[in-house]
Scaffold this motif. Structure first.
Motif, PDB file in Angstrom:
ATOM      1  N   PHE A 126       0.820  -1.223   0.000  1.00  0.00           N
ATOM      2  CA  PHE A 126       0.000   0.000   0.000  1.00  0.00           C
ATOM      3  C   PHE A 126       0.853   1.273   0.000  1.00  0.00           C
ATOM      4  O   PHE A 126       0.824   2.025  -0.962  1.00  0.00           O
TER       5      PHE A 126
ATOM      6  N   PHE B  80       1.230   0.439  -3.789  1.00  0.00           N
ATOM      7  CA  PHE B  80       0.105   1.048  -4.508  1.00  0.00           C
ATOM      8  C   PHE B  80       0.242   2.569  -4.626  1.00  0.00           C
ATOM      9  O   PHE B  80      -0.634   3.226  -5.170  1.00  0.00           O
ATOM     10  N   THR B  81       1.283   3.124  -4.056  1.00  0.00           N
ATOM     11  CA  THR B  81       1.445   4.584  -4.080  1.00  0.00           C
ATOM     12  C   THR B  81       2.257   4.995  -5.288  1.00  0.00           C
ATOM     13  O   THR B  81       3.332   4.446  -5.528  1.00  0.00           O
ATOM     14  N   ARG B  82       1.726   5.960  -6.036  1.00  0.00           N
ATOM     15  CA  ARG B  82       2.482   6.440  -7.205  1.00  0.00           C
ATOM     16  C   ARG B  82       3.221   7.706  -6.835  1.00  0.00           C
ATOM     17  O   ARG B  82       2.699   8.603  -6.170  1.00  0.00           O
TER      18      ARG B  82
ATOM     19  N   LYS C 290     -10.293   5.631  -7.998  1.00  0.00           N
ATOM     20  CA  LYS C 290      -8.848   5.446  -8.023  1.00  0.00           C
ATOM     21  C   LYS C 290      -8.243   6.097  -9.271  1.00  0.00           C
ATOM     22  O   LYS C 290      -7.271   6.848  -9.185  1.00  0.00           O
TER      23      LYS C 290
ATOM     24  N   PHE D 266      -2.643   7.520  -4.262  1.00  0.00           N
ATOM     25  CA  PHE D 266      -2.702   6.279  -3.479  1.00  0.00           C
ATOM     26  C   PHE D 266      -4.150   5.869  -3.251  1.00  0.00           C
ATOM     27  O   PHE D 266      -4.923   6.673  -2.754  1.00  0.00           O
ATOM     28  N   PRO D 267      -4.546   4.668  -3.658  1.00  0.00           N
ATOM     29  CA  PRO D 267      -5.922   4.223  -3.401  1.00  0.00           C
ATOM     30  C   PRO D 267      -5.989   3.286  -2.206  1.00  0.00           C
ATOM     31  O   PRO D 267      -5.001   2.655  -1.842  1.00  0.00           O
ATOM     32  N   LEU D 268      -7.155   3.208  -1.603  1.00  0.00           N
ATOM     33  CA  LEU D 268      -7.353   2.260  -0.507  1.00  0.00           C
ATOM     34  C   LEU D 268      -8.686   1.580  -0.728  1.00  0.00           C
ATOM     35  O   LEU D 268      -9.725   2.222  -0.642  1.00  0.00           O
TER      36      LEU D 268
END
Lengths: 426, 297
Positions: A169, A173-175, B15, B35-37
């Motif tokens: 995460f 998942f962080t750009r 997202k 950043f997605p959650l």
């Protein structure tokens, strides 16, 4: 060279693409990551000339990776969390084969309770297996580390596999903007792998990974792995200096942030170090001489770098994003062992925070600095502090109530009442 | 630094909207991070996504607890106890809500004190794209609200969507829809305010026995309290004049929402039907119609 917004997963995949890896065995189902998805897509499009095979488990995947690496090809694989533990037996096995494969682990907290977000009990469980470990803070670092890892692993003086860690995460998942180097530039740094010790060639038979009966043989091989790993510190320095010259970005075994004159130092790893750096900046604004030391290599353990960085500090807080149940923070123990015999040494404090990806708030960082200052005044530090805030506790109380663990009676949606004591009696 | 938060339901495009915004800002030379959650990745469940835009390197990661602006892609989330999209919103913050209702009406219903902007982008996307997929549209709105240029938006849409949309025509439609939304919103200036930070001290965690501290739930049956019917964009409506009582819809419903009435005709539980439209697809005689629904309850 192009610069674009990439996730940590994409950055890892780009590293593998640029390293021109020959073989990628992968377990394709959860907890596998987008790294493998991206590689599979590129391979199927013909963008990358790599053999890709899906396996039935991480155990088989790591076995395949080790076996392929023993034939003398460049191998990559990736996993995450429970997957790493599922393949655990083979980590020790392939490391003992002295094969230079590279594997990325996307850190996520381990079950139970089952959860999603990161902490480092997964990767630290693999601490003693013989893999070198590089831990990353940024997406750029993930890409660069893949290239550095192959140079390191394939060096004749090392020949041990490498695990690269990034947080699920918070990096995976962080750009963020990442420079993707040109292939020509990468080749100058990372030439094709030409194995001398372990390969597969017709009419040149050899037996690899043989058994030994008796402790003297076993001890010999294990000590040699230990020497190779410790020696990798020097090799790493050479490799990272060359990387810095070619790409303009360098990564030491440890990274100091505002550390030169620091009296109060945080020690952290991985992506949460970013939050630590912000906390150091805030503390500096308040007049506290704060600094941060980020451990990038965890195996081999960069003892000298740590000693030199923290020796002169008044107090050092080790923020462990892991918990050794029944002992405490894993890195606290490791750093204590490094400092114990030093004449000049700071007070060491231990903090456990960020388990399961729990954020570490500005208040929690302030709490850490306050405890360090207090410890210097009194001359003693308490071990360990668990970082948990009042708001988090209140939220937990609410959840416990919903789960039927409150002190008061509650009723469920059908209007039936229960309480915790009743369950106790049952 | 601008901290922006998107709230949507899995599959709506929150997202990608956060990515479109991140890339547009990156093209304008800012430091950007997105950043997605989305928890356990369930379609229709509340998700959030975050974009940070800054002139300085970004020393933050993870969720944004105190956003300068939030973009709510589904009005029903405003009342959702799991989403609470307005939490932590700063003073002078701006809330965008995808709804057919007016800003005044919304402020009144949900007791919102800050500036609210509304636009029915689901309607626009159904009209322009033929599908309720909101990523490009929400991206356009967000780019406008944070004051990014139209060119950066166009470039960003091209970059982000060409990787996931293979059909050229559909990509073009997305670009048009995005620009339409960009221009449908008047330029605004977000005032960056200090967060309303509540004191949150570190506490000492006490020991509790495993009776309390194991991950065991003693209560039973709280699933019925969760009305998933709120997730629908379309609702299935049966025409009993055509229906042959073949029961295909009953069997195919993935959520077992469809039952049979006294006369043998199928009907659905609208409290929990998520509007997946599988029944509409499967009905061999086309007796079920998907009707657009714009509501929140």
């Amino acid at each position: 060279m192009i610069k674009e917004m990439l996730t940590g997963n994409a950055a890892a995949a780009w590293g593998v693409r640029l390293a021109e890896v020959d073989y990628v065995p992968a377990y394709p189902i959860t907890p596998q990551t987008e790294i493998i998805e991206m590689l599979a897509r590129w391979i199927s499009n013909g963008d990358v000339d790599t053999k890709f095979v899906t396996l039935d488990s991480e155990h088989s995947m790591i076995t395949a990776a080790g076996a392929a690496s023993a034939t003398g090809v460049r191998v990559f694989t990736a996993t995450s969390s429970q997957g790493l533990l599922y393949g655990f037996e083979m980590l020790y096995t392939v490391a003992g084969w002295r094969v230079p494969l590279v594997m990325v682990n996307v850190s996520r907290a381990l079950s139970s309770p089952i959860t999603l977000e990161p902490d480092h009990n997964d990767i630290l469980a693999a601490r003693d297996a013989g893999f070198l470990q590089i831990h990353c803070e940024t997406c750029q670092e993930v890409l660069d580390s893949v290239l550095i890892a192959y140079r390191l692993a394939e060096d004749e003086r090392v020949l041990l596999p490498v695990l690269i860690n990034m947080d699920g995460f918070h990096l995976s998942f962080t750009r963020e903007p990442v420079e993707v180097p040109d292939r020509e530039q990468v080749v100058r740094f990372l030439p094709p792998y030409r194995p001398k010790h372990a390969f597969f060639k017709a009419s040149q038979p050899m037996a690899q990974g043989t058994a030994v009966i008796g402790g003297s043989g076993y001890s010999y091989f294990k000590y040699q792995m230990h020497f190779a790993s410790m020696g990798a510190l020097d090799v790493y320095r050479e490799v990272s200096e060359e990387f810095g010259r070619l790409f303009g970005r360098s990564y030491n075994t440890t990274e100091g942030y505002m550390i030169d004159d620091a009296e109060y130092i945080l020690i952290m790893t991985n992506s949460f170090s970013t939050l630590g750096k912000a906390a150091v900046k805030r503390a500096r604004e308040k007049g506290v001489k704060a600094g941060l030391l980020r451990l990038r290599l965890l195996r081999p353990f960069p003892e000298l770098g740590i000693k030199e960085a923290i020796r002169k500090a008044k107090a050092v807080a080790i923020v462990d994003q892991n918990i050794s149940v029944g002992k405490g923070g894993i890195l606290y123990s490791e750093i204590s062992s490094v400092m114990y015999n030093e004449k000049e040494r700071p007070l060491l404090l231990s903090f456990i925070g960020g388990l399961g990806g729990k954020t570490i708030s500005s208040e929690e960082f302030e709490f850490i600095f306050d405890r360090m200052i207090e410890a210097v005044d009194t001359g003693v530090g308490k071990v360990p502090y668990l970082l948990y805030t009042e708001m988090e506790w209140k939220e937990m109380e609410k959840l416990k109530n919903v789960a039927g663990k409150g002190n008061k009676n509650y009723s469920n949606c059908r209007g039936e009442t229960h309480n915790i004591t009743e369950h106790g009696k049952e | 630094m601008l901290r922006l938060r998107f709230h949507g339901r899995g599959g709506q495009g929150a997202k990608i909207a956060s990515r479109i915004l991140g890339t547009a800002a990156f093209f304008e030379g800012y430091y950007a991070q997105d950043f997605p959650l989305y928890g356990a990745e369930r379609r229709g469940a509340p998700i959030s996504a975050f974009t940070r835009i800054s002139k300085e390197p970004i020393l933050e990661r993870g969720i944004i607890a105190e956003p300068d602006s939030v973009f709510v892609l589904d009005e029903t989330l405003l009342d959702d106890p799991h989403a609470h999209p307005l939490s932590g919103l700063k003073e002078h913050g701006i809330v965008f809500v995808n709804t057919a209702r007016s800003a005044v009406e919304l402020k009144d219903t949900y007791k919102i004190s800050v500036q609210v902007i509304t636009l029915d982008i689901t309607k626009i996307s159904l009209k322009m794209l033929g599908k309720p997929i909101l990523s490009a549209l929400a991206g356009g709105i967000a780019a406008r609200i944070v004051n990014l240029g139209e060119d950066s938006l166009k470039k960003s849409i091209e970059k982000e969507l060409s990787e996931i949309i293979t059909e050229k025509e559909f990509l073009l439609k997305n670009k048009e829809a995005s620009q339409y939304c960009f221009h449908a919103i008047k330029p605004i200036e977000i005032k960056i305010a200090k967060g309303i930070h509540k004191a949150n001290p570190v506490i000492t965690v006490p020991f509790e026995t495993a009776l309390i501290s194991s991950p065991t739930i003693y209560t039973t049956g709280n699933t019925p309290l969760r009305k998933t019917g709120n997730w629908r964009v379309f609702k299935p409506v049966w025409n009993y004049d055509i229906c042959t009582k073949c029961m295909v819809c009953v069997v195919r419903c993935p959520d077992a929402c469809i039952s049979v009435n006294e006369d043998g005709y199928p009907y659905t539980d609208y409290d929990n039907c998520k509007g997946c439209m599988i029944c509409v697809e499967e009905c061999p005689v086309k007796a079920i119609e998907g009707m657009r629904e714009a509501h929140a309850w």
